[in-house]
Design a protein around this motif. Structure first.
Motif, mmCIF file in Angstrom:
data_model
loop_
_atom_site.group_PDB
_atom_site.id
_atom_site.type_symbol
_atom_site.label_atom_id
_atom_site.label_comp_id
_atom_site.label_asym_id
_atom_site.label_seq_id
_atom_site.Cartn_x
_atom_site.Cartn_y
_atom_site.Cartn_z
ATOM 1 N N ARG A 216 0.801 -1.259 0.085
ATOM 2 C CA ARG A 216 0.148 -0.071 0.015
ATOM 3 C C ARG A 216 0.905 1.327 0.060
ATOM 4 N NH1 ARG A 216 -4.960 -0.341 2.052
ATOM 5 N NH2 ARG A 216 -4.776 1.616 3.349
ATOM 6 N N ILE A 217 2.313 1.005 -0.329
ATOM 7 C CA ILE A 217 3.147 2.357 0.250
ATOM 8 C C ILE A 217 2.944 3.205 -0.840
ATOM 9 C CG2 ILE A 217 5.055 1.149 -0.790
ATOM 10 C CD1 ILE A 217 6.530 2.782 1.703
ATOM 11 N N ALA A 218 2.680 2.942 -2.094
ATOM 12 C CA ALA A 218 2.741 3.545 -3.611
ATOM 13 C C ALA A 218 1.975 4.785 -3.701
ATOM 14 C CB ALA A 218 2.739 2.750 -4.672
ATOM 15 N N ASP A 219 2.412 5.871 -4.272
ATOM 16 C CA ASP A 219 1.498 6.935 -4.637
ATOM 17 C C ASP A 219 0.858 6.325 -5.938
ATOM 18 O OD1 ASP A 219 2.513 8.759 -3.088
ATOM 19 O OD2 ASP A 219 3.144 9.922 -4.589
ATOM 20 N N VAL A 220 -0.430 6.726 -6.266
ATOM 21 C CA VAL A 220 -0.915 6.435 -7.823
ATOM 22 C C VAL A 220 -0.120 6.552 -8.858
ATOM 23 C CG1 VAL A 220 -2.260 8.269 -8.148
ATOM 24 C CG2 VAL A 220 -3.011 6.217 -9.184
ATOM 25 N N CYS A 221 0.042 5.983 -9.793
ATOM 26 C CA CYS A 221 1.288 6.502 -10.699
ATOM 27 C C CYS A 221 0.646 7.315 -11.951
ATOM 28 C CB CYS A 221 1.863 5.099 -11.515
ATOM 29 S SG CYS A 221 2.938 4.212 -10.207
ATOM 30 N N LEU A 222 1.399 8.541 -12.217
ATOM 31 C CA LEU A 222 0.780 9.128 -13.373
ATOM 32 C C LEU A 222 0.608 8.208 -14.764
ATOM 33 C CD1 LEU A 222 -0.065 11.807 -14.572
ATOM 34 C CD2 LEU A 222 2.351 12.666 -14.814
ATOM 35 N N ASP A 223 1.676 7.663 -15.221
ATOM 36 C CA ASP A 223 1.396 6.988 -16.266
ATOM 37 C C ASP A 223 1.149 5.326 -16.156
ATOM 38 O OD1 ASP A 223 2.357 5.272 -18.709
ATOM 39 O OD2 ASP A 223 3.362 7.024 -19.611
ATOM 40 N N PRO A 224 0.048 4.914 -16.912
ATOM 41 C CA PRO A 224 -0.431 3.562 -16.492
ATOM 42 C C PRO A 224 0.632 2.362 -16.723
ATOM 43 C CG PRO A 224 -1.368 4.305 -18.549
ATOM 44 C CD PRO A 224 -0.549 5.545 -17.889
ATOM 45 N N ALA A 225 1.857 2.694 -17.504
ATOM 46 C CA ALA A 225 2.702 1.843 -17.482
ATOM 47 C C ALA A 225 3.613 1.682 -16.418
ATOM 48 C CB ALA A 225 3.934 2.457 -18.870
ATOM 49 N N ASP A 226 3.709 2.954 -15.529
ATOM 50 C CA ASP A 226 4.379 2.595 -14.535
ATOM 51 C C ASP A 226 3.652 1.992 -13.302
ATOM 52 O OD1 ASP A 226 6.151 4.371 -15.612
ATOM 53 O OD2 ASP A 226 5.900 6.266 -14.375
ATOM 54 N N THR A 227 2.497 1.986 -13.579
ATOM 55 C CA THR A 227 1.440 1.173 -12.464
ATOM 56 C C THR A 227 1.974 -0.496 -12.817
ATOM 57 O OG1 THR A 227 -0.463 2.456 -12.528
ATOM 58 C CG2 THR A 227 -0.958 0.419 -11.751
ATOM 59 N N VAL A 228 1.977 -0.937 -14.196
ATOM 60 C CA VAL A 228 2.451 -2.266 -14.502
ATOM 61 C C VAL A 228 3.635 -2.647 -13.877
ATOM 62 C CG1 VAL A 228 2.640 -3.776 -16.230
ATOM 63 C CG2 VAL A 228 0.914 -2.058 -16.539
ATOM 64 N N LEU A 229 4.710 -1.596 -14.108
ATOM 65 C CA LEU A 229 6.048 -1.975 -13.605
ATOM 66 C C LEU A 229 5.955 -2.068 -12.134
ATOM 67 C CD1 LEU A 229 9.118 -2.052 -13.550
ATOM 68 C CD2 LEU A 229 9.203 0.421 -13.689
#
Length: 363
Positions: free
Chosen positions: A229-242
């Motif tokens: 749960r530590i992460a910020d929401v990622c701006l780019d959806p590709a970063d969410t996948v990474l």
């Protein structure tokens, strides 16, 4: 067996013209539920200026990427119909007066926690990875602790707060840390000890229930997963996948270490809290606390160490080459915090910054 992975993303509802956050979650959710015939992927959050979606459990990262893009696109469509747009921003760059959502739970939080609850308009990304048992899940939690701040640095996407540059890459981390149960957790050693700790926290009366145990990583109280749960929401959806790829790799690597009889690292919770502060302050722009040496080292080197940590697991799942390319891209162009600051430097306008982030958020 490949572990399934899913994500929950919290998104900011913004005015398409002014860029200001809009309290339209009720309208957006009503539209989503009507179109989904009562089974929507979207849920309300603490504040009416945000919505959350959850993907289904995915076996492959290609499937997860498609799901994230699908639900972001759906969020944009529903928000547009309600008179707003959607930005994957972990805090609002422009000034905002957050509106607590309806519902008895949200009213309880507002009454109990006052300004802390009122100011919690922050958007995170939670990654769920399946585990075979609670015992395996706790063993994983005990072993991934030192690597969690690195995930915060990678995902950092909240440099602005109430119209000002916070000087942090993830100011969301500072705001979220005001909750009494937020942050890194101790090594538990067993599922029994983990649940005893949770029961003790709830028994204080400070927390409403188990759902308020806001550890950086925990056993999900709804699914058979470890929830990071530590992460910020990622701006780019590709970063969410990474991010999801690396989290699944960490879970699998930790589970293998546990089965091999390797003990968790002896890193204090107070040191992890300092490492998280450093990650939130600088993101990828300076040094991070290296999880192995516990000394400051360049962020790029620490990110590569994370990739090395999960290399075998990613090779086995077929994700290594994609993860290497995605990580190289993030190190080249920066995370969401760097992108937001670069847009502001180019345009001189937080409104224009939000507008461009709306476009990037949709992929």
């Amino acid at each position: 067996m490949v572990r399934t992975v899913g994500v929950e993303e919290e998104l900011l509802l913004v005015d398409e013209v002014s860029g200001e956050a809009r309290a339209l979650s009720s309208a957006v959710l009503a539209i989503a539920e009507k179109e989904a015939d009562g089974e929507s992927a979207f849920e309300s959050e603490l504040h009416r200026q945000q919505v959350e979606f959850s993907t289904h459990p995915c076996a492959s990262m290609e499937e997860l990427a498609a799901s994230v893009r699908r639900w972001r696109t759906e969020a944009v469509r529903h928000a547009t119909e309600a008179g707003a747009s959607v930005a994957a921003l972990a805090t609002s760059p422009l000034p905002v007066s957050p509106t607590i959502g309806t519902g008895e739970r949200y009213r309880w939080l507002a009454e109990r926690f006052g300004l802390t609850a009122q100011e919690q308009l922050t958007c995170g990304c939670h990654v769920h990875v399946s585990v075979a048992s609670e015992e395996e899940g706790v063993a994983v939690l005990d072993r991934i602790r030192p690597w969690l701040p690195v995930l915060l640095a990678l995902s950092a996407n909240s440099p602005f707060w109430q119209g000002q540059d916070s000087r942090y890459s993830s100011y969301r981390g500072q705001v979220w840390g005001r909750w009494p149960s937020a942050g890194p957790a101790d090594v538990h050693g067993s599922a029994e000890a983990y649940h005893a700790q949770v029961r003790s926290l709830v028994a204080t009366g400070v927390l409403r229930d188990e759902g308020m145990v806001y550890f950086d990583a925990r056993l999900s109280h709804r699914y058979p997963t470890v929830e990071v749960r530590i992460a910020d929401v990622c701006l780019d959806p590709a970063d969410t996948v990474l991010l999801a790829t690396l989290v699944r790799g960490l879970v699998e690597t930790a589970a293998r270490a546990w089965r091999a009889g390797e003990p968790p690292g002896d890193v204090s919770t107070s040191l992890l809290r300092v490492a998280s502060w450093q990650a939130g302050r600088w993101g990828l722009e300076d040094r991070l606390v290296h999880p192995r040496t516990l000394c400051p080292e360049p962020a790029s080197e620490v990110l590569r160490a994370l990739l090395d940590q999960v290399r075998e697991a990613l090779e086995d799942s077929g994700d290594l080459a994609d993860a290497e390319r995605a990580l190289a891209e993030v190190l080249r162009r920066g995370n969401g915090a760097r992108i937001q600051r670069e847009i502001l430097a180019r345009t001189g306008s937080l409104r224009d910054t939000v507008a461009e982030c709306v476009r990037i958020s949709a992929g």
